[in-house]
Design a protein around this motif. Structure first.
Motif, short mmCIF file in Angstrom:
data_model
loop_
_atom_site.label_atom_id
_atom_site.label_comp_id
_atom_site.label_asym_id
_atom_site.label_seq_id
_atom_site.Cartn_x
_atom_site.Cartn_y
_atom_site.Cartn_z
N ARG A 200 -40.46 3.14 -10.54
CA ARG A 200 -40.91 4.17 -9.60
C ARG A 200 -40.45 5.49 -10.18
N ALA A 201 -41.39 6.32 -10.55
CA ALA A 201 -41.05 7.54 -11.28
C ALA A 201 -40.18 8.47 -10.44
N ARG A 202 -39.27 9.16 -11.09
CA ARG A 202 -38.43 10.16 -10.42
C ARG A 202 -39.16 11.50 -10.39
N GLY A 203 -38.66 12.41 -9.58
CA GLY A 203 -39.21 13.76 -9.55
C GLY A 203 -38.25 14.75 -10.19
N GLY A 204 -38.66 15.97 -10.28
CA GLY A 204 -37.75 17.05 -10.68
C GLY A 204 -37.79 17.43 -12.14
N TRP A 205 -37.86 16.47 -13.02
CA TRP A 205 -37.85 16.80 -14.46
C TRP A 205 -38.40 15.61 -15.23
N THR A 206 -39.30 15.90 -16.17
CA THR A 206 -39.84 14.85 -17.02
C THR A 206 -39.58 15.26 -18.46
#
Ligand SMILES: CC(C)(COP(=O)(O)OP(=O)(O)OC[C@H]1O[C@@H](n2cnc3c(N)ncnc32)[C@H](O)[C@@H]1OP(=O)(O)O)[C@@H](O)C(=O)NCCC(=O)NCCS
Length: 150
Positions: free
Chosen positions: A126-132
Motif C-alpha cells: 500500500r503506497a505511502r504518501g508525502g514523498w516518492t
C-alpha cells in the motif's frame, strides 16, 4: 577496524549523511520525518570505522514471529567488505523464530538472493504518501554536499 553496535538508534544527521553516501533514497531532506523513522523503529545495527558511521540497518520486529528490514545502507567507500551481510547477521541470528521481510532497492535487486534471502512473489504494497523517490541522479545531485559529511 570496523566495529558493530546492535539495538541502538543513530543520530539523524549522521544517518542522513550515510544515506546520501550509500546511496539509499529516503526522505533525508525532511529531518523531522527521518527522526521519526528512527524513533519509531525497534531494530538497529550500526557499523563504524573509528567514529565514522559507515553502515546502518533500521527495522521492526516483534522478536518472535515477524520482522521487517526498512533500511540497509553501507557507505559506498566501504561496499563489498561484508558490512551489509554482518549488519543483517547481527539482527537475524538472535531471532530464529522471526520471518524477516524487506523490499530491495534497484541497486540491491540481486544482493539479497546472493546473501541467502528467498524471493517472494506474494509481496503486496500500500503506497505511502508525502514523498516518492526520484532517480538516483536527482538524489545524488540534491545531496552532494551532505554526502561529503559521511
Ligand atoms: C546493498 C548494500 C547494503 C550491500 O552492502 P555491502 O556491505 O556492500 O555488501 P556485502 O559486502 O555484505 O556483500 C556480501 C556479498 O554480496 C555481494 N554484493 C554486494 N553488493 C551487491 C549487489 N548490489 N548486488 C549483488 N551482489 C552484491 C558481495 O560481492 C558479496 O559477495 P560474496 O559473499 O560472494 O563475496 C550496499 O551496496 C548499499 O548500501 N547499497 C546502497 C543502498 C542500498 O541499495 N541498500 C539496500 C536497500 S534495500
Amino acid at each position: 577496524m570496523i566495529t558493530y553496535r546492535v539495538g541502538e538508534p543513530e543520530d539523524a544527521e549522521a544517518v542522513a549523511a550515510l544515506y546520501a553516501a550509500a546511496p539509499l533514497r529516503r526522505p533525508i531532506h525532511d529531518r523531522a520525518r527521518l527522526k521519526a523513522m528512527i524513533a519509531g523503529a525497534n531494530v538497529f545495527a550500526s557499523a563504524r570505522d573509528g567514529e565514522r558511521l559507515v553502515g546502518f540497518l533500521r527495522g521492526f520486529t516483534d522478536g518472535v514471529y515477524d520482522g521487517f528490514i526498512c533500511d540497509l545502507a553501507v557507505h559506498r567507500d566501504y561496499h563489498k567488505h561484508g558490512i551489509g551481510k554482518e549488519l543483517m547477521r547481527l539482527v537475524i541470528e538472535p531471532t530464529p523464530e522471526v520471518q524477516w521481510v524487506l523490499l530491495a532497492s534497484p541497486l540491491a535487486k540481486d544482493y539479497y538472493g546472493h546473501v541467502g534471502w528467498t524471493h517472494s512473489p506474494s509481496c503486496w504494497i500500500r503506497a505511502r504518501g508525502g514523498w516518492t523517490p526520484g532517480s538516483y541522479e536527482e538524489f545524488e545531485k540534491e545531496h552532494e554536499e551532505l554526502r561529503k559529511k559521511a
